[in-house]
Design an enzyme around this catalytic site. Sequence first.
Site, PDB file in Angstrom:
ATOM      1  N   CYS A 165       8.592   9.392  -4.854  1.00 23.91           N
ATOM      2  CA  CYS A 165       8.579   8.685  -6.133  1.00 23.91           C
ATOM      3  C   CYS A 165       9.584   9.348  -7.066  1.00 23.91           C
ATOM      4  O   CYS A 165       9.687  10.572  -7.103  1.00 23.91           O
ATOM      5  CB  CYS A 165       7.178   8.748  -6.737  1.00 23.91           C
ATOM      6  SG  CYS A 165       7.079   7.966  -8.357  1.00 23.91           S
TER       7      CYS A 165
ATOM      8  N   GLU B 272      -1.637  -7.970   9.225  1.00 24.54           N
ATOM      9  CA  GLU B 272      -1.988  -7.329  10.495  1.00 24.54           C
ATOM     10  C   GLU B 272      -2.889  -8.197  11.369  1.00 24.54           C
ATOM     11  O   GLU B 272      -3.546  -7.697  12.281  1.00 24.54           O
ATOM     12  CB  GLU B 272      -2.594  -5.948  10.223  1.00 24.54           C
ATOM     13  CG  GLU B 272      -1.500  -4.979   9.775  1.00 24.54           C
ATOM     14  CD  GLU B 272      -1.981  -3.570   9.475  1.00 24.54           C
ATOM     15  OE1 GLU B 272      -3.152  -3.416   9.083  1.00 24.54           O
ATOM     16  OE2 GLU B 272      -1.174  -2.639   9.608  1.00 24.54           O
ATOM     17  N   LYS B 273      -2.887  -9.501  11.101  1.00 20.97           N
ATOM     18  CA  LYS B 273      -3.840 -10.352  11.828  1.00 20.97           C
ATOM     19  C   LYS B 273      -3.536 -10.444  13.321  1.00 20.97           C
ATOM     20  O   LYS B 273      -4.427 -10.759  14.100  1.00 20.97           O
ATOM     21  CB  LYS B 273      -3.959 -11.732  11.190  1.00 20.97           C
ATOM     22  CG  LYS B 273      -2.708 -12.564  11.112  1.00 20.97           C
ATOM     23  CD  LYS B 273      -3.042 -13.894  10.419  1.00 20.97           C
ATOM     24  CE  LYS B 273      -1.847 -14.794  10.249  1.00 20.97           C
ATOM     25  NZ  LYS B 273      -0.848 -14.245   9.310  1.00 20.97           N
ATOM     26  N   PHE B 274      -2.290 -10.192  13.702  1.00 18.75           N
ATOM     27  CA  PHE B 274      -1.981 -10.249  15.134  1.00 18.75           C
ATOM     28  C   PHE B 274      -1.823  -8.863  15.761  1.00 18.75           C
ATOM     29  O   PHE B 274      -1.336  -8.730  16.876  1.00 18.75           O
ATOM     30  CB  PHE B 274      -0.729 -11.093  15.375  1.00 18.75           C
ATOM     31  CG  PHE B 274      -0.958 -12.552  15.060  1.00 18.75           C
ATOM     32  CD1 PHE B 274      -2.029 -13.241  15.634  1.00 18.75           C
ATOM     33  CD2 PHE B 274      -0.132 -13.219  14.172  1.00 18.75           C
ATOM     34  CE1 PHE B 274      -2.255 -14.585  15.326  1.00 18.75           C
ATOM     35  CE2 PHE B 274      -0.352 -14.551  13.864  1.00 18.75           C
ATOM     36  CZ  PHE B 274      -1.427 -15.240  14.447  1.00 18.75           C
ATOM     37  N   HIS B 275      -2.200  -7.836  15.003  1.00 14.19           N
ATOM     38  CA  HIS B 275      -2.151  -6.480  15.585  1.00 14.19           C
ATOM     39  C   HIS B 275      -3.301  -6.328  16.565  1.00 14.19           C
ATOM     40  O   HIS B 275      -4.425  -6.771  16.307  1.00 14.19           O
ATOM     41  CB  HIS B 275      -2.285  -5.459  14.452  1.00 14.19           C
ATOM     42  CG  HIS B 275      -1.980  -4.053  14.877  1.00 14.19           C
ATOM     43  ND1 HIS B 275      -2.785  -3.347  15.733  1.00 14.19           N
ATOM     44  CD2 HIS B 275      -0.949  -3.226  14.560  1.00 14.19           C
ATOM     45  CE1 HIS B 275      -2.269  -2.142  15.916  1.00 14.19           C
ATOM     46  NE2 HIS B 275      -1.148  -2.038  15.224  1.00 14.19           N
TER      47      HIS B 275
ATOM     48  N   ARG C 134       0.873  -1.171   0.000  1.00 11.16           N
ATOM     49  CA  ARG C 134       0.000   0.000   0.000  1.00 11.16           C
ATOM     50  C   ARG C 134       0.916   1.229   0.000  1.00 11.16           C
ATOM     51  O   ARG C 134       2.126   1.077  -0.050  1.00 11.16           O
ATOM     52  CB  ARG C 134      -0.893   0.001   1.248  1.00 11.16           C
ATOM     53  CG  ARG C 134      -0.094  -0.021   2.544  1.00 11.16           C
ATOM     54  CD  ARG C 134      -0.985   0.131   3.776  1.00 11.16           C
ATOM     55  NE  ARG C 134      -0.182   0.062   4.983  1.00 11.16           N
ATOM     56  CZ  ARG C 134      -0.648   0.213   6.196  1.00 11.16           C
ATOM     57  NH1 ARG C 134      -1.933   0.423   6.396  1.00 11.16           N
ATOM     58  NH2 ARG C 134       0.144   0.150   7.246  1.00 11.16           N
TER      59      ARG C 134
ATOM     60  N   GLU D 246      -5.301   6.893  15.659  1.00 13.61           N
ATOM     61  CA  GLU D 246      -5.016   5.461  15.852  1.00 13.61           C
ATOM     62  C   GLU D 246      -4.134   5.288  17.072  1.00 13.61           C
ATOM     63  O   GLU D 246      -3.233   6.099  17.317  1.00 13.61           O
ATOM     64  CB  GLU D 246      -4.231   4.886  14.668  1.00 13.61           C
ATOM     65  CG  GLU D 246      -4.955   4.791  13.365  1.00 13.61           C
ATOM     66  CD  GLU D 246      -4.046   4.173  12.284  1.00 13.61           C
ATOM     67  OE1 GLU D 246      -3.093   3.455  12.622  1.00 13.61           O
ATOM     68  OE2 GLU D 246      -4.305   4.450  11.102  1.00 13.61           O
TER      69      GLU D 246
ATOM     70  N   GLU E  24      -1.845   7.866   6.135  1.00  8.28           N
ATOM     71  CA  GLU E  24      -0.415   8.044   6.407  1.00  8.28           C
ATOM     72  C   GLU E  24       0.385   8.324   5.139  1.00  8.28           C
ATOM     73  O   GLU E  24       1.267   7.547   4.754  1.00  8.28           O
ATOM     74  CB  GLU E  24       0.146   6.827   7.147  1.00  8.28           C
ATOM     75  CG  GLU E  24      -0.415   6.696   8.540  1.00  8.28           C
ATOM     76  CD  GLU E  24       0.283   5.635   9.395  1.00  8.28           C
ATOM     77  OE1 GLU E  24       0.948   4.753   8.821  1.00  8.28           O
ATOM     78  OE2 GLU E  24       0.127   5.691  10.617  1.00  8.28           O
TER      79      GLU E  24
END
Length: 686
Positions: free
Chosen positions: A167, A365-368, A123, A317, A162
């Site tokens: 570039c 981010e499954k364990f965030h 991203r 956040e 963010e």
Amino acid sequence: MIALSMKEKNFVNENFRKFLHGADYNPEQWIETKEIWDEDMRLMKLAHCNEMSVGIFSWAALEPKEGEYDFSFLDEIIEKVYANGGVIILATPSGARPHWLADKYPEVLRVDATGRKMHFSARHNHCFTSPIYRKKVREINSALAERYGKHPAVIAWHISNEYGGECYCPLCQQAFRNFLREKYGSIQNLNRAYWSSFWSHTYDSFDQIEAPSPITEQSIHGLNLDWHRFATAQTVDFMKNEVEPIKAVCHQAKVTTNMMFEYYGYDYYQFKDVIDFASWDSYPLWHSGNQEETAERCAFWHDFYRSLKKKPFLLMESTPSLVNWHEYNKLKRPGMDNLASMQAVAHGSDSVQYFQWRKSRGSVEKFHGAVVDHEGTENTRVFRSVAKTGKILEKIQEIAGTGVDAQVAIVYDWENMWALDDSQGFAAKDKKYLETCYAYHRYFWKRGINCDIVDRNADLSKYKLIVAPMLYMTDARTEESLTSYVENGGTLYATYALGMVNDTDLCHLGGFPAGKLKEVFGIWNEEIDTLYPDQTGEVTFRGKKYIAHDYCELIHARGAKVLAEYAKDFYAGYPAATVHTYGKGKAYYQAFRDGGDFKDELLSDISEELNLYKNLPSSKDGLPFGVTAHTRTDGENRFLFVENYSEDEVKDISLNGNYEDMLGGGEVTKISLPAYGFAILKSKIQ
Ligand code: GLA
Ligand code: ZN
């Protein structure tokens, strides 16, 4: 103190005069199990949450094929959240793009500094110049604004996510050249500003200019600086391009973008006019190293974001438990999350928001940490802690919208940092600029004195004291602003490395600090000695010895009164700190880097003399370890937050008079706080 009137309560959105308590919410990940959406609504209420930030990475769901929008999931979710008493912060999806877009228009993807073209991936990987990307973003933003801009649930817009990075594609290179052409007018002016005759690097035309990178020109400091400026300007412009279609449909829209901790790449001050309020993502490394230091550094950024718009910001956040991207992902200890949340509020946040509402099932981010774990219920320690924060925010509702009154400001400036870091001199690897700013901020944090953070050309007139650590870059405007601040009665405290270069990174001639600053401070800085890390210098101040680290500047008093002297090496007897009365004000100069004790000593005298307001009575050495205090005000009341970041109970903290305990009830003149405890108190301003 400047009293704010009640009317001056300043909300993110006047239609929502409350604290926000919510999270990043990604219902599109659960589109095939919609019963989870209903469960989310039940849990949202149980968690005392009233806000969801949606749409942040939803582009693929919202526009599955080019030009074919599908708003069904967002329609449903916005209605559900609203029906359950919540409001929405709606994101634009530019932070990550759908596959089809990158496939069809590869120009939207970045080229890195070494010329490698990025593939569809990750991203935050967009070219900030690409006309096609800008067009596609405008289109989807317009569609979102038309559909939801006037929905009563949508109280603000979260633009992209963010913003960051650079570039180096041909479009960006060309835009950079145009930026320079506009700035300098002619190549001769640019050559002059860059001192490019050095090493025969004179440019014949703008067409020869390339962005600085490991494979191109990096020795022209003015060019390096302009590249940072360009990256900032291009991103600000990209953001404007995102905001315009939203405001065209909905003039009252309130927009922000979520900024970061210690972000180096862009000058965040330049975003000030594009955002209606500031917001940021805070992930400190609690429970590692010195807890006071962690708290103070986080406080610095809360102070920065409040100072940016001089009004309440949002903690967009934070994690209720742990993150997944630190080197070691430690859990916040019980109580720490409530304290960290209240820290933000103490410094002027009108929200406590989390990343994320519900843990994703797959991907990186499954364990965030999240409010709702994979287990899926309210029966978790973390959920209970979040609900507790929600209840506290409901109890202290009258604080929402109030301001922070600071008599002190620290100058922290990106352009200064870039130039200083680029300079090949001093200590090569790390000039420790931000660390030095933290060190001065810490003085005020430890004594419960509110402090703003401002850039080098800010309006300083309202402050009693300005601290400008390592303000290496001063242009004519800075010189004028600092001079008139002191002339008109301000107290300015500057350090070594003051006023050495101008805004294209050319050294000032005629002696440092630049021009008039020599008169303001009554000094001349002839040389600077950089010490090896295992060496120290020595300074005598009022008969006591202090250790100098890293830098000892060899200055001469030219009208200034010498406060401290070097006591070691060939410059023993030279001034190490001075003060000079100039106009109605005073200018202090600290010529060496101390270990904390010297600045504590001198700043405590200055604070006394200026009668700086302390939120708690504190001794000369400051508050007990880990304890600090901050205040917000509505002009009639003072709301006092006392925070204990230490792992021990702190007993009998005295207050400045009588306070009402907003959480516990009753009147107090003293309080005790458990480990990670806090108190929120209220008193009438006399
Ligand atoms: C950032 C991003 C979020 C998420 C969190 C994880 O703040 O904005 O999308 O990745 O980090 O901590
Ligand atoms: Zn590009």
